[in-house]
Design an enzyme around this catalytic site. Structure first.
Site, PDB file in Angstrom:
ATOM      1  N   PRO A   2       0.817  -1.211   0.000  1.00 30.05           N
ATOM      2  CA  PRO A   2       0.000   0.000   0.000  1.00 30.05           C
ATOM      3  C   PRO A   2       0.854   1.266   0.000  1.00 30.05           C
ATOM      4  CG  PRO A   2      -0.795  -1.568   1.632  1.00 30.05           C
ATOM      5  CD  PRO A   2       0.515  -2.092   1.130  1.00 30.05           C
ATOM      6  N   GLU A   3       0.406   2.270  -0.747  1.00 31.20           N
ATOM      7  CA  GLU A   3       1.119   3.545  -0.756  1.00 31.20           C
ATOM      8  C   GLU A   3       0.592   4.430   0.372  1.00 31.20           C
ATOM      9  OE1 GLU A   3       2.336   5.048  -4.492  1.00 31.20           O
ATOM     10  OE2 GLU A   3       1.971   3.158  -5.531  1.00 31.20           O
ATOM     11  N   LYS A  52       4.448   5.061   5.010  1.00 33.00           N
ATOM     12  CA  LYS A  52       3.714   3.801   5.062  1.00 33.00           C
ATOM     13  C   LYS A  52       3.594   3.253   6.479  1.00 33.00           C
ATOM     14  CE  LYS A  52       5.253   2.847   0.354  1.00 33.00           C
ATOM     15  NZ  LYS A  52       5.925   1.914  -0.586  1.00 33.00           N
ATOM     16  N   ASN A 161       5.119   2.594  -6.045  1.00 24.68           N
ATOM     17  CA  ASN A 161       5.366   2.339  -7.457  1.00 24.68           C
ATOM     18  C   ASN A 161       4.418   3.110  -8.375  1.00 24.68           C
ATOM     19  OD1 ASN A 161       7.024   1.138  -9.305  1.00 24.68           O
ATOM     20  ND2 ASN A 161       5.970  -0.831  -9.316  1.00 24.68           N
ATOM     21  N   ARG A 257      11.510  -3.884  -8.650  1.00 25.81           N
ATOM     22  CA  ARG A 257      10.147  -3.419  -8.859  1.00 25.81           C
ATOM     23  C   ARG A 257       9.936  -3.084 -10.329  1.00 25.81           C
ATOM     24  NH1 ARG A 257       7.667  -1.577  -4.243  1.00 25.81           N
ATOM     25  NH2 ARG A 257       5.769  -1.772  -5.510  1.00 25.81           N
TER      26      ARG A 257
END
Length: 279
Positions: A2-3, A52, A161, A257
């Site tokens: 999660p961002e 986060k 991301n 990523r």
């Protein structure tokens, strides 16, 4: 993973649901049982977030939570709790429950340790106390690609991301541009853009990055269908046409990523633009 907007939404929801009221705190799984016993019956003072990291405050201490890749913190009205063997933490007032499963960590920390979590994090674009100058110091001294630096939580707390790929596309920046080659005016515009995009995501619960001129309604294209929701330019759109130029979106691996970008809108060496086209 999660961002940052996700943890900020959780902090708001926990405060709104339980703030300043005594709650039941348990750990059906048992891995947080000792700390839960100290908090059980205490008022939940409030919740906060930096990047986060989710910080749930009680008088005896703060529950420090990092959801990691698979963690979920969800509200429900199921009593008794379903699947207790996977339930790390349950906070409830007897009517609504907040259930935490699969976090990277869930720890009870002291006020000094709580302060250290915030101090050790980079500036968070969602927080009013964020200092973008700290991010600029990291960026302007680094030879690393700007795409890698945007994921550095010491530079941009909460950026993940999706925001990384989208803000680089919006400002036409080559993802591989060394951070120290990014002009200060472009950095300032990028930071302001992150503030606007990430705060909007907190409000609506999804990430939308497409400018008004490039929405499905403006262009006649089909809306995006993806479990992440929201309209985006390049994230998870590899080989699909760029919404601006029609060039197939590119994808590569960067530090483990997926990185997405448009080779035409973001050519090699591009130092970016201040204004977001189409806004």
């Amino acid at each position: 993973m999660p961002e940052g907007h996700v943890t900020h939404r959780l902090a708001r929801a926990l405060t709104a649901e339980f703030g300043s009221r005594p709650v039941q705190v348990t750990s059906p799984q048992g891995r947080f049982a000792e700390a839960a016993a100290l908090l059980d019956g205490q008022p939940l003072v409030g919740a906060d977030s930096v990047g986060k990291h989710l910080l749930v405050d009680f008088d005896p201490g703060t529950v420090w939570i990092h959801l990691g890749l698979i963690g979920k913190f969800r509200f429900n009205t199921d009593f008794p709790a379903p699947n207790p063997a996977t339930l790390r933490l349950r906070i409830t007032d007897g009517r609504t429950a907040a259930d935490l499963r699969g976090p990277q960590w869930c720890r009870l920390i002291t006020p000094d340790e709580r302060a250290a979590v915030i101090a050790d994090s980079g500036p968070d674009p969602i927080r009013d106390d964020a200092d973008p100058g700290r991010a600029w110091t990291v960026i302007s001294r680094s030879r690393k690609p700007i795409a890698a630096l945007l994921m550095d939580q010491k530079a941009f707390a909460g950026v993940g991301n999706i925001f990384r790929a989208e803000v680089l596309h919006r400002h036409r920046i080559d993802p591989m541009l060394p951070g120290r080659e990014l002009p200060r005016p472009v950095f300032d515009a990028l930071w302001d853009d992150l503030v606007a995009l990430m705060r909007a995501a907190v409000e609506v619960g999804r990430i939308d990055t497409v400018a008004p001129d490039h929405t499905p309604e403006a262009t006649g294209r089909d809306p995006r269908v993806d479990r992440h929701g929201g309209e985006v330019y390049v994230y998870r759109r590899a080989e699909l046409p760029c919404h601006l130029c029609g060039t197939p979106v590119l994808r590569t691996d960067l530090a483990g990523r997926n990185l997405y970008w448009c080779g035409t809108c973001q050519p090699a060496g591009s130092v970016g633009v201040v204004e977001v086209p189409g806004s």
